[in-house]
Design a protein around this motif. Sequence first.
Motif, PDB file in Angstrom:
ATOM      1  N   GLY A  61       0.801  -1.231   0.000  1.00  0.00           N
ATOM      2  CA  GLY A  61       0.000   0.000   0.000  1.00  0.00           C
ATOM      3  C   GLY A  61       0.830   1.276   0.000  1.00  0.00           C
ATOM      4  N   ILE A  62       2.131   1.190  -0.310  1.00  0.00           N
ATOM      5  CA  ILE A  62       2.961   2.411  -0.258  1.00  0.00           C
ATOM      6  C   ILE A  62       3.461   2.859  -1.638  1.00  0.00           C
ATOM      7  CG2 ILE A  62       3.687   2.019   2.140  1.00  0.00           C
ATOM      8  CD1 ILE A  62       6.435   1.120   1.017  1.00  0.00           C
ATOM      9  N   LEU A  63       3.046   2.144  -2.681  1.00  0.00           N
ATOM     10  CA  LEU A  63       3.517   2.484  -4.031  1.00  0.00           C
ATOM     11  C   LEU A  63       3.146   3.923  -4.407  1.00  0.00           C
ATOM     12  CD1 LEU A  63       4.765   1.593  -6.767  1.00  0.00           C
ATOM     13  CD2 LEU A  63       2.515   0.734  -7.408  1.00  0.00           C
ATOM     14  N   THR A  64       1.994   4.362  -3.961  1.00  0.00           N
ATOM     15  CA  THR A  64       1.485   5.677  -4.379  1.00  0.00           C
ATOM     16  C   THR A  64       1.736   6.760  -3.323  1.00  0.00           C
ATOM     17  OG1 THR A  64      -0.652   5.139  -3.418  1.00  0.00           O
ATOM     18  CG2 THR A  64      -0.351   4.614  -5.745  1.00  0.00           C
ATOM     19  N   LYS A  65       2.444   6.391  -2.253  1.00  0.00           N
ATOM     20  CA  LYS A  65       2.610   7.370  -1.160  1.00  0.00           C
ATOM     21  C   LYS A  65       3.922   8.139  -1.264  1.00  0.00           C
ATOM     22  CE  LYS A  65      -0.616   5.854   2.193  1.00  0.00           C
ATOM     23  NZ  LYS A  65      -0.860   4.458   2.518  1.00  0.00           N
ATOM     24  N   GLY A  66       3.833   9.469  -1.172  1.00  0.00           N
ATOM     25  CA  GLY A  66       5.032  10.303  -1.151  1.00  0.00           C
ATOM     26  C   GLY A  66       5.731  10.206   0.194  1.00  0.00           C
ATOM     27  N   GLY A  67       6.808  10.967   0.372  1.00  0.00           N
ATOM     28  CA  GLY A  67       7.548  10.950   1.638  1.00  0.00           C
ATOM     29  C   GLY A  67       8.261   9.617   1.834  1.00  0.00           C
ATOM     30  N   THR A  68       8.663   9.350   3.075  1.00  0.00           N
ATOM     31  CA  THR A  68       9.307   8.083   3.398  1.00  0.00           C
ATOM     32  C   THR A  68       8.763   7.557   4.721  1.00  0.00           C
ATOM     33  OG1 THR A  68      11.355   7.116   4.280  1.00  0.00           O
ATOM     34  CG2 THR A  68      11.340   9.511   4.094  1.00  0.00           C
ATOM     35  N   PHE A  69       8.271   6.331   4.715  1.00  0.00           N
ATOM     36  CA  PHE A  69       7.669   5.823   5.962  1.00  0.00           C
ATOM     37  C   PHE A  69       8.718   5.600   7.052  1.00  0.00           C
ATOM     38  CE2 PHE A  69       8.620   1.288   6.525  1.00  0.00           C
ATOM     39  CZ  PHE A  69       9.123   0.928   5.286  1.00  0.00           C
ATOM     40  N   LEU A  70      10.016   5.632   6.686  1.00  0.00           N
ATOM     41  CA  LEU A  70      11.071   5.478   7.703  1.00  0.00           C
ATOM     42  C   LEU A  70      11.494   6.825   8.302  1.00  0.00           C
ATOM     43  CD1 LEU A  70      13.507   2.816   6.161  1.00  0.00           C
ATOM     44  CD2 LEU A  70      11.885   2.522   8.042  1.00  0.00           C
ATOM     45  N   GLY A  71      11.057   7.922   7.683  1.00  0.00           N
ATOM     46  CA  GLY A  71      11.521   9.233   8.135  1.00  0.00           C
ATOM     47  C   GLY A  71      12.905   9.524   7.573  1.00  0.00           C
ATOM     48  N   SER A  72      13.254  10.794   7.501  1.00  0.00           N
ATOM     49  CA  SER A  72      14.565  11.174   6.973  1.00  0.00           C
ATOM     50  C   SER A  72      15.121  12.343   7.777  1.00  0.00           C
ATOM     51  CB  SER A  72      14.434  11.567   5.497  1.00  0.00           C
ATOM     52  OG  SER A  72      15.711  11.663   4.910  1.00  0.00           O
ATOM     53  N   SER A  73      16.393  12.598   7.627  1.00  0.00           N
ATOM     54  CA  SER A  73      17.014  13.757   8.287  1.00  0.00           C
ATOM     55  C   SER A  73      18.311  14.044   7.542  1.00  0.00           C
ATOM     56  CB  SER A  73      17.335  13.439   9.750  1.00  0.00           C
ATOM     57  OG  SER A  73      18.295  12.405   9.809  1.00  0.00           O
ATOM     58  N   ARG A  74      18.878  15.195   7.826  1.00  0.00           N
ATOM     59  CA  ARG A  74      20.164  15.527   7.213  1.00  0.00           C
ATOM     60  C   ARG A  74      21.278  15.318   8.243  1.00  0.00           C
ATOM     61  NH1 ARG A  74      19.527  17.565   2.188  1.00  0.00           N
ATOM     62  NH2 ARG A  74      17.690  18.831   1.712  1.00  0.00           N
ATOM     63  N   THR A  75      22.275  14.515   7.860  1.00  0.00           N
ATOM     64  CA  THR A  75      23.463  14.312   8.707  1.00  0.00           C
ATOM     65  C   THR A  75      24.644  14.736   7.842  1.00  0.00           C
ATOM     66  OG1 THR A  75      22.351  12.412   9.716  1.00  0.00           O
ATOM     67  CG2 THR A  75      24.720  12.595  10.086  1.00  0.00           C
ATOM     68  N   PRO A  76      25.035  16.031   7.904  1.00  0.00           N
ATOM     69  CA  PRO A  76      26.025  16.547   6.942  1.00  0.00           C
ATOM     70  C   PRO A  76      27.329  15.748   6.925  1.00  0.00           C
ATOM     71  CG  PRO A  76      25.102  18.320   8.269  1.00  0.00           C
ATOM     72  CD  PRO A  76      24.619  17.041   8.885  1.00  0.00           C
ATOM     73  N   PHE A  77      27.778  15.448   5.718  1.00  0.00           N
ATOM     74  CA  PHE A  77      29.008  14.662   5.543  1.00  0.00           C
ATOM     75  C   PHE A  77      30.222  15.416   6.094  1.00  0.00           C
ATOM     76  CE2 PHE A  77      32.772  13.530   2.995  1.00  0.00           C
ATOM     77  CZ  PHE A  77      32.859  12.186   3.336  1.00  0.00           C
ATOM     78  N   LYS A  78      30.185  16.765   5.935  1.00  0.00           N
ATOM     79  CA  LYS A  78      31.403  17.511   6.338  1.00  0.00           C
ATOM     80  C   LYS A  78      31.671  17.410   7.838  1.00  0.00           C
ATOM     81  CE  LYS A  78      29.202  22.013   6.262  1.00  0.00           C
ATOM     82  NZ  LYS A  78      28.719  23.007   5.436  1.00  0.00           N
ATOM     83  N   THR A  79      30.658  17.045   8.631  1.00  0.00           N
ATOM     84  CA  THR A  79      30.895  16.914  10.083  1.00  0.00           C
ATOM     85  C   THR A  79      30.800  15.460  10.552  1.00  0.00           C
ATOM     86  OG1 THR A  79      28.568  17.340  10.530  1.00  0.00           O
ATOM     87  CG2 THR A  79      30.041  19.255  10.597  1.00  0.00           C
ATOM     88  N   ILE A  80      30.825  14.530   9.583  1.00  0.00           N
ATOM     89  CA  ILE A  80      30.587  13.124   9.946  1.00  0.00           C
ATOM     90  C   ILE A  80      31.708  12.570  10.842  1.00  0.00           C
ATOM     91  CG2 ILE A  80      31.671  11.886   7.985  1.00  0.00           C
ATOM     92  CD1 ILE A  80      28.146  11.126   9.135  1.00  0.00           C
ATOM     93  N   ARG A  81      32.922  13.126  10.674  1.00  0.00           N
ATOM     94  CA  ARG A  81      34.058  12.654  11.481  1.00  0.00           C
ATOM     95  C   ARG A  81      34.170  13.413  12.806  1.00  0.00           C
ATOM     96  NH1 ARG A  81      36.162   7.730  10.225  1.00  0.00           N
ATOM     97  NH2 ARG A  81      36.629   7.525   8.029  1.00  0.00           N
ATOM     98  N   GLU A  82      33.335  14.476  12.954  1.00  0.00           N
ATOM     99  CA  GLU A  82      33.387  15.234  14.214  1.00  0.00           C
ATOM    100  C   GLU A  82      32.396  14.645  15.197  1.00  0.00           C
ATOM    101  OE1 GLU A  82      32.407  19.277  13.203  1.00  0.00           O
ATOM    102  OE2 GLU A  82      33.989  19.343  11.677  1.00  0.00           O
ATOM    103  N   PRO A  83      32.738  14.588  16.486  1.00  0.00           N
ATOM    104  CA  PRO A  83      31.781  14.071  17.453  1.00  0.00           C
ATOM    105  C   PRO A  83      30.530  14.953  17.514  1.00  0.00           C
ATOM    106  CG  PRO A  83      33.895  14.602  18.498  1.00  0.00           C
ATOM    107  CD  PRO A  83      33.994  15.016  17.077  1.00  0.00           C
ATOM    108  N   GLY A  84      29.371  14.350  17.710  1.00  0.00           N
ATOM    109  CA  GLY A  84      28.131  15.113  17.819  1.00  0.00           C
ATOM    110  C   GLY A  84      28.117  15.897  19.124  1.00  0.00           C
ATOM    111  N   PRO A  85      27.053  16.718  19.373  1.00  0.00           N
ATOM    112  CA  PRO A  85      26.981  17.514  20.608  1.00  0.00           C
ATOM    113  C   PRO A  85      27.045  16.627  21.858  1.00  0.00           C
ATOM    114  CG  PRO A  85      25.072  17.916  19.161  1.00  0.00           C
ATOM    115  CD  PRO A  85      25.901  16.877  18.494  1.00  0.00           C
TER     116      PRO A  85
END
Length: 357
Positions: A61-85
Amino acid sequence: MKRIGMLTSGGDCQALNPAMRGVAKALLNAKETVEIYGFLDGYQGLIYSKFRLLNYTDFTGILTKGGTFLGSSRTPFKTIREPGPDGVDKVAAMKQTYYKLQLDCLVILGGNGTHKTANLLREEGLNVITLPKTIDNDLWGTDMTFGFQSAVDVATDAIDCIHTTAASHGRVFIVEVMGHKVGWLTLNAGMAGGADIILIPEIPYDIDKIAKKIKQRHEKGGRFTILAVAEGAISKEDAALSKKEYKKKLAKRETPSVSYEIADKLAKKCGYDVRVTVPGHTQRGGTPCPYDRVFASRLGSEAGELILKGEYGFMVGYKNREIVKVPLEEVAGKLKMVPPDASIIKEAKLLGISFGD
Ligand code: F6P
């Protein structure tokens, strides 16, 4: 038995669900038993071990549904090696989740930034398969990304709607189209919507040439002019600046975006009543168009087949009307821009469309 992790990262688009459904159907219809773990909100789910075991019903039942049922977010690559807050080592945490769940492969759906991180995880020894998602169509190694055609439809609808009101009032209208640093979406929606002027980042514009084109249209009896302007459009003067100087200039920009800047300049130069419409994130929303449903399903099912064969380290892309596997290291970190000498530009110019150059 295979154990697969799946995540969607970066800005969403209309055909993420059909793509995931394609992967899952190919895997769950196979003879081998496959478990699929869905990570929530992109790489954040992998970093913080937020996941759930998915089953067949998650993908129906998700063929016609926009978005993503898993959710999404931005995790910038330029800070991927830096520890998070919180001090978390993101790369180590992602690897830990992968090994804890004893995954055979990660299926990662995303655009440019997502692919850089996916390639890094591959370099770190994880098995990865990716799918090219973005309304911008700017991923290297594939002629087309899913989400693009649906976004072209939405942006074209916006231009169509503006046409009627622009004609009634005899106005100059700018429709600002998404696309980040590239002009694929603006070029295609602009041509489909019959824009008179199309401005894309790959072809820096001269404001005087735009003013001249509008004047010519009015002299020929045209009551209105439609400009499709990419959010990343840039003037010839600005294109001559260094990256640093341009960034500095952008930080001081008094208008909300390039379209308003152009509108101001045109109003001053020509005295026209210039209006700006920004469809914004509507271009990423709504249902996937039929083309994208088929396209994303094809890419997804081919990804499933690669996983069953144990072939990892590829993006499943589309080249010369064929589905192809492209090594991730060839994709990551490269931008696919509109070549200014592409035949579509020549053809648009033959139609009388101005690129302001
Ligand atoms: O990459 C997709 C995209 O929609 C671009 O066209 C746009 O520049 C950007 O994402 C907007 O990002 P956000 O949703 O984070 O505002």
